[in-house]
Design a protein around this motif. Structure first.
Motif, PDB file in Angstrom:
ATOM      1  N   GLU A  84       0.913  -1.190   0.164  1.00 18.85           N
ATOM      2  CA  GLU A  84       0.068   0.181  -0.004  1.00 18.85           C
ATOM      3  C   GLU A  84       0.906   1.181   0.191  1.00 18.85           C
ATOM      4  O   GLU A  84       1.707   1.207   0.560  1.00 18.85           O
ATOM      5  CB  GLU A  84      -0.900  -0.073   1.362  1.00 18.85           C
ATOM      6  CG  GLU A  84      -1.953   0.916   1.190  1.00 18.85           C
ATOM      7  CD  GLU A  84      -2.748   0.974   2.478  1.00 18.85           C
ATOM      8  OE1 GLU A  84      -3.397   1.735   2.883  1.00 18.85           O
ATOM      9  OE2 GLU A  84      -2.658  -0.091   3.537  1.00 18.85           O
ATOM     10  N   SER A  85       0.509   2.210  -0.663  1.00 22.20           N
ATOM     11  CA  SER A  85       1.048   3.468  -0.742  1.00 22.20           C
ATOM     12  C   SER A  85       0.076   4.750  -0.412  1.00 22.20           C
ATOM     13  O   SER A  85      -1.029   4.664  -1.042  1.00 22.20           O
ATOM     14  CB  SER A  85       2.001   3.956  -1.858  1.00 22.20           C
ATOM     15  OG  SER A  85       3.019   2.736  -2.043  1.00 22.20           O
ATOM     16  N   ARG A 159      -7.151   4.324   7.199  1.00 22.49           N
ATOM     17  CA  ARG A 159      -6.705   3.539   6.040  1.00 22.49           C
ATOM     18  C   ARG A 159      -7.787   2.797   5.436  1.00 22.49           C
ATOM     19  O   ARG A 159      -7.615   2.612   4.230  1.00 22.49           O
ATOM     20  CB  ARG A 159      -5.736   2.367   6.527  1.00 22.49           C
ATOM     21  CG  ARG A 159      -4.444   3.183   6.797  1.00 22.49           C
ATOM     22  CD  ARG A 159      -3.333   1.885   7.354  1.00 22.49           C
ATOM     23  NE  ARG A 159      -3.248   1.069   6.288  1.00 22.49           N
ATOM     24  CZ  ARG A 159      -2.725  -0.734   6.768  1.00 22.49           C
ATOM     25  NH1 ARG A 159      -2.672  -0.512   8.002  1.00 22.49           N
ATOM     26  NH2 ARG A 159      -2.603  -1.223   5.677  1.00 22.49           N
ATOM     27  N   GLY A 162      -9.082   5.655   3.185  1.00 26.64           N
ATOM     28  CA  GLY A 162      -8.051   6.277   2.613  1.00 26.64           C
ATOM     29  C   GLY A 162      -8.337   7.706   2.352  1.00 26.64           C
ATOM     30  O   GLY A 162      -8.150   8.454   1.507  1.00 26.64           O
TER      31      GLY A 162
END
Length: 169
Positions: A84-85, A159, A162
């Motif tokens: 994930e980035s 998260r 997002g």
């Protein structure tokens, strides 16, 4: 090495500032290596994922036509795979906390070679383990706490959604 982190199995994560993140086994053999603009630290969360900060120059028209350094949180598996980035400037621009970002539109740069503007300079990222989630959903397991020095801000990233769920700066 700029930072080293001992993992429970005796392996070591070694961060070479601005160059790479390397995992060495207990006998100092390289297990894997990721190149990139890693800086500050790397931490392992309760979820056994690694959390690291990278930055790289990128033109962000909302800020300036000159490249700025954008900080990205990289979530990395113990096998060295980036899973994930999250680009923090993009998250800030898409949030109600956008006003915390400074404007560089009036600034003149003499050349493209001039140093990129370090907008955020994120110093730390940490994953919540969920032990305070009964007090607030902000502290849900997996949410991230980040500190951004150059805008004097700490923020919590949800998260799952997002997005930046909360910031103070």
């Amino acid at each position: 090495w700029y930072h080293a982190e001992l993992l429970p199995d005796g392996s070591v994560l070694a961060l070479n500032y601005e160059e790479r993140l390397t995992r060495l086994d207990i006998d100092s053999r390289k297990m894997w290596q990721i190149r990139g603009g890693f800086h500050h630290g790397v931490l392992m969360g309760k979820d056994r994922l690694l959390y690291a900060i990278t930055h790289e120059p990128r033109v962000i028209p909302e800020l300036h036509s000159h490249p700025v350094l954008t900080d990205t949180i990289r979530v990395i598996s113990l096998d060295g795979e980036i899973v994930e980035s999250m680009d923090l400037i993009d998250l800030m621009l898409d949030s109600p906390y956008r006003f915390l970002l400074p404007s560089f539109q009036d600034r003149k740069f003499e050349s493209r070679e001039e140093v990129d503007v370090d907008v955020l300079h994120t110093n730390h990222v940490e994953a919540f383990d969920g032990n305070l989630a009964d007090r607030s959903p902000l502290f849900a397991e997996g949410n991230l706490l980040v500190s951004m020095r150059n805008i004097n801000t700490i923020a919590i990233i949800d998260r799952e959604k997002g997005e930046i769920a909360w910031a103070w700066g």
